[in-house]
Design a protein around this motif. Structure first.
Motif, PDB file in Angstrom:
ATOM      1  N   ALA A  37     -51.459 -18.663 -64.541  1.00 46.54           N
ATOM      2  CA  ALA A  37     -51.559 -19.890 -65.332  1.00 46.54           C
ATOM      3  C   ALA A  37     -52.897 -20.596 -65.177  1.00 46.54           C
ATOM      4  O   ALA A  37     -53.253 -21.427 -65.995  1.00 46.54           O
ATOM      5  CB  ALA A  37     -50.434 -20.840 -64.955  1.00 46.54           C
ATOM      6  N   LYS A  38     -53.630 -20.280 -64.112  1.00 48.30           N
ATOM      7  CA  LYS A  38     -54.854 -21.052 -63.857  1.00 48.30           C
ATOM      8  C   LYS A  38     -56.048 -20.159 -63.558  1.00 48.30           C
ATOM      9  O   LYS A  38     -55.904 -19.060 -63.045  1.00 48.30           O
ATOM     10  CB  LYS A  38     -54.629 -22.008 -62.680  1.00 48.30           C
ATOM     11  N   ARG A  39     -57.211 -20.693 -63.896  1.00 47.99           N
ATOM     12  CA  ARG A  39     -58.475 -20.078 -63.483  1.00 47.99           C
ATOM     13  C   ARG A  39     -59.161 -21.026 -62.506  1.00 47.99           C
ATOM     14  O   ARG A  39     -58.858 -22.211 -62.457  1.00 47.99           O
ATOM     15  CB  ARG A  39     -59.397 -19.876 -64.684  1.00 47.99           C
ATOM     16  N   ARG A  40     -60.086 -20.467 -61.765  1.00 46.87           N
ATOM     17  CA  ARG A  40     -60.852 -21.305 -60.839  1.00 46.87           C
ATOM     18  C   ARG A  40     -62.315 -20.918 -60.908  1.00 46.87           C
ATOM     19  O   ARG A  40     -62.643 -19.725 -60.921  1.00 46.87           O
ATOM     20  CB  ARG A  40     -60.316 -21.090 -59.432  1.00 46.87           C
ATOM     21  N   LYS A  41     -63.184 -21.910 -60.954  1.00 44.66           N
ATOM     22  CA  LYS A  41     -64.621 -21.650 -60.944  1.00 44.66           C
ATOM     23  C   LYS A  41     -65.128 -21.711 -59.508  1.00 44.66           C
ATOM     24  O   LYS A  41     -64.722 -22.588 -58.745  1.00 44.66           O
ATOM     25  CB  LYS A  41     -65.343 -22.674 -61.818  1.00 44.66           C
ATOM     26  N   VAL A  42     -65.996 -20.756 -59.157  1.00 47.47           N
ATOM     27  CA  VAL A  42     -66.563 -20.701 -57.812  1.00 47.47           C
ATOM     28  C   VAL A  42     -68.082 -20.649 -57.941  1.00 47.47           C
ATOM     29  O   VAL A  42     -68.628 -19.735 -58.566  1.00 47.47           O
ATOM     30  CB  VAL A  42     -66.059 -19.456 -57.025  1.00 47.47           C
ATOM     31  N   LYS A  43     -68.744 -21.643 -57.367  1.00 45.80           N
ATOM     32  CA  LYS A  43     -70.201 -21.716 -57.457  1.00 45.80           C
ATOM     33  C   LYS A  43     -70.862 -20.654 -56.583  1.00 45.80           C
ATOM     34  O   LYS A  43     -70.306 -20.237 -55.561  1.00 45.80           O
ATOM     35  CB  LYS A  43     -70.685 -23.106 -57.007  1.00 45.80           C
ATOM     36  N   ARG A  44     -72.058 -20.237 -56.984  1.00 50.12           N
ATOM     37  CA  ARG A  44     -72.822 -19.258 -56.199  1.00 50.12           C
ATOM     38  C   ARG A  44     -72.959 -19.729 -54.747  1.00 50.12           C
ATOM     39  O   ARG A  44     -73.285 -20.884 -54.486  1.00 50.12           O
ATOM     40  CB  ARG A  44     -74.216 -19.124 -56.825  1.00 50.12           C
ATOM     41  N   GLY A  45     -72.644 -18.810 -53.816  1.00 53.48           N
ATOM     42  CA  GLY A  45     -72.731 -19.129 -52.393  1.00 53.48           C
ATOM     43  C   GLY A  45     -71.474 -19.761 -51.818  1.00 53.48           C
ATOM     44  O   GLY A  45     -71.355 -19.932 -50.602  1.00 53.48           O
ATOM     45  N   SER A  46     -70.498 -20.102 -52.681  1.00 49.58           N
ATOM     46  CA  SER A  46     -69.254 -20.726 -52.216  1.00 49.58           C
ATOM     47  C   SER A  46     -68.196 -19.666 -51.907  1.00 49.58           C
ATOM     48  O   SER A  46     -68.262 -18.530 -52.397  1.00 49.58           O
ATOM     49  CB  SER A  46     -68.705 -21.679 -53.277  1.00 49.58           C
ATOM     50  N   LEU A  47     -67.221 -20.058 -51.118  1.00 50.63           N
ATOM     51  CA  LEU A  47     -66.142 -19.155 -50.710  1.00 50.63           C
ATOM     52  C   LEU A  47     -64.959 -19.240 -51.670  1.00 50.63           C
ATOM     53  O   LEU A  47     -64.534 -20.338 -52.042  1.00 50.63           O
ATOM     54  CB  LEU A  47     -65.654 -19.522 -49.306  1.00 50.63           C
ATOM     55  N   HIS A  98     -52.412 -13.292 -44.106  1.00 53.55           N
ATOM     56  CA  HIS A  98     -53.663 -14.030 -43.882  1.00 53.55           C
ATOM     57  C   HIS A  98     -54.824 -13.156 -44.348  1.00 53.55           C
ATOM     58  O   HIS A  98     -54.782 -11.935 -44.196  1.00 53.55           O
ATOM     59  CB  HIS A  98     -53.858 -14.381 -42.399  1.00 53.55           C
ATOM     60  N   HIS A  99     -55.858 -13.789 -44.886  1.00 55.05           N
ATOM     61  CA  HIS A  99     -57.044 -13.029 -45.286  1.00 55.05           C
ATOM     62  C   HIS A  99     -57.809 -12.573 -44.050  1.00 55.05           C
ATOM     63  O   HIS A  99     -57.861 -13.278 -43.041  1.00 55.05           O
ATOM     64  CB  HIS A  99     -57.950 -13.869 -46.190  1.00 55.05           C
ATOM     65  N   THR A 100     -58.382 -11.381 -44.137  1.00 52.43           N
ATOM     66  CA  THR A 100     -59.099 -10.808 -42.984  1.00 52.43           C
ATOM     67  C   THR A 100     -60.605 -10.758 -43.210  1.00 52.43           C
ATOM     68  O   THR A 100     -61.335 -10.154 -42.428  1.00 52.43           O
ATOM     69  CB  THR A 100     -58.586  -9.380 -42.704  1.00 52.43           C
ATOM     70  N   CYS A 101     -61.072 -11.371 -44.302  1.00 55.73           N
ATOM     71  CA  CYS A 101     -62.505 -11.393 -44.586  1.00 55.73           C
ATOM     72  C   CYS A 101     -62.837 -12.643 -45.395  1.00 55.73           C
ATOM     73  O   CYS A 101     -61.936 -13.350 -45.856  1.00 55.73           O
ATOM     74  CB  CYS A 101     -62.935 -10.135 -45.349  1.00 55.73           C
ATOM     75  N   ASP A 102     -64.129 -12.919 -45.536  1.00 51.56           N
ATOM     76  CA  ASP A 102     -64.598 -13.979 -46.428  1.00 51.56           C
ATOM     77  C   ASP A 102     -64.940 -13.364 -47.773  1.00 51.56           C
ATOM     78  O   ASP A 102     -65.466 -12.239 -47.824  1.00 51.56           O
ATOM     79  CB  ASP A 102     -65.871 -14.643 -45.879  1.00 51.56           C
ATOM     80  N   ALA A 103     -64.653 -14.082 -48.867  1.00 50.05           N
ATOM     81  CA  ALA A 103     -65.081 -13.653 -50.203  1.00 50.05           C
ATOM     82  C   ALA A 103     -66.059 -14.707 -50.731  1.00 50.05           C
ATOM     83  O   ALA A 103     -65.686 -15.872 -50.905  1.00 50.05           O
ATOM     84  CB  ALA A 103     -63.885 -13.526 -51.141  1.00 50.05           C
ATOM     85  N   VAL A 104     -67.307 -14.284 -50.934  1.00 51.95           N
ATOM     86  CA  VAL A 104     -68.384 -15.213 -51.306  1.00 51.95           C
ATOM     87  C   VAL A 104     -68.913 -14.862 -52.687  1.00 51.95           C
ATOM     88  O   VAL A 104     -69.186 -13.682 -52.980  1.00 51.95           O
ATOM     89  CB  VAL A 104     -69.544 -15.131 -50.277  1.00 51.95           C
ATOM     90  N   ALA A 105     -69.079 -15.869 -53.541  1.00 51.62           N
ATOM     91  CA  ALA A 105     -69.632 -15.641 -54.884  1.00 51.62           C
ATOM     92  C   ALA A 105     -71.131 -15.392 -54.791  1.00 51.62           C
ATOM     93  O   ALA A 105     -71.861 -16.189 -54.191  1.00 51.62           O
ATOM     94  CB  ALA A 105     -69.347 -16.848 -55.773  1.00 51.62           C
ATOM     95  N   LEU A 106     -71.600 -14.285 -55.365  1.00 49.87           N
ATOM     96  CA  LEU A 106     -73.035 -13.970 -55.389  1.00 49.87           C
ATOM     97  C   LEU A 106     -73.727 -14.609 -56.585  1.00 49.87           C
ATOM     98  O   LEU A 106     -74.944 -14.603 -56.686  1.00 49.87           O
ATOM     99  CB  LEU A 106     -73.239 -12.445 -55.410  1.00 49.87           C
ATOM    100  N   GLU A 107     -72.941 -15.116 -57.514  1.00 52.90           N
ATOM    101  CA  GLU A 107     -73.432 -15.881 -58.663  1.00 52.90           C
ATOM    102  C   GLU A 107     -72.274 -16.770 -59.108  1.00 52.90           C
ATOM    103  O   GLU A 107     -71.145 -16.579 -58.655  1.00 52.90           O
ATOM    104  CB  GLU A 107     -73.881 -14.950 -59.791  1.00 52.90           C
TER     105      GLU A 107
END
Length: 240
Positions: A37-47, A98-107
């Protein structure tokens, strides 16, 4: 982090064929639309999510590029993967909630949020969706085996050639060029993923350029000789 959310719709998404099963009828598609139902925007460099965070959802990448990474004992970031539009991220959290890693936006990126409990529930009723979730998980296992092979037995040239070929193949499946791409990740991040030093990555790119295999201008990469890259990778398989 930008937590802006907007209504998503799988039924009219141009990436539907990449992250959703084929052959669903309208009623089944509407039920999936209700979940996603939803989308989320993630800025470059954010998790998007971090290591240790409670797992609640899978994320289908709508636009943008991500890297997944874990912190090593000496404090460095070890890159474990790169994910692009049309791919699903967050599978690492299923096993222990639980998550086992970080997911970071490259853009700057946008993801569709798929709450896992609702996805699991619907999967029991829609067989095609259940099969698709299993395929996505299986694909991740195959990818990890490929990375183990890459790190375990390939020379620097073979690792980088395999990486470039894999990247361009995934991008071309999304309608992009089969020979030109913009590298969203740094040389250092490529090195971390491939188990190579930054200098080795730069030197190998330069070697490929000198041999007329690729043309490199900062992050712009043009493949001039795809067959040569394939030969570099296949030479390893012939020796093993």
């Amino acid at each position: 982090m930008n937590l802006q959310t907007i209504k998503a719709s799988c039924s009219n998404c141009n990436l539907r064929e990449l992250c959703m099963p084929m052959g669903l009828d309208d009623e089944q598609m509407q039920r999936i639309d209700a979940i996603v139902a939803k989308r989320r925007k993630v800025k470059r460099g954010s998790l998007l999510f971090r290591n240790g965070e409670t797992f609640t959802s899978l994320y289908a990448i709508r636009t943008g590029f991500f890297k997944t990474c874990v912190a090593t004992e000496d404090g460095r970031d070890q890159v474990t993967g790169f994910q692009m539009a049309g791919e699903i991220i967050g599978l690492d959290g299923i096993v222990n909630d639980h998550h086992t890693c970080d997911a970071v936006a490259l853009e700057d990126a946008e993801v569709c949020i798929m709450p896992f409990d609702k996805l699991e529930e619907l999967s029991r009723e829609v067989t095609a969706l259940q099969n698709h979730v299993h395929k996505v998980m299986s694909r991740e296992i195959v990818r990890e085996h490929g990375v183990m092979l890459l790190l375990g037995s390939m020379r620097a040239e073979e690792r980088l050639a395999a990486f470039v070929l894999n990247l361009v193949q995934r991008l071309s499946a999304r309608g992009f060029s089969k020979s030109e791409l913009v590298l969203r990740m740094t040389r250092e991040e490529i090195g971390s993923y491939l188990g190579l030093k930054l200098e080795t990555v730069s030197r190998t790119f330069s070697k490929f350029a000198e041999e007329g295999i690729v043309e490199v201008k900062q992050r712009h990469l043009r493949i001039l000789d795809t067959e040569a890259l394939k030969r570099i990778v296949n030479s390893q398989q012939c020796q093993s």
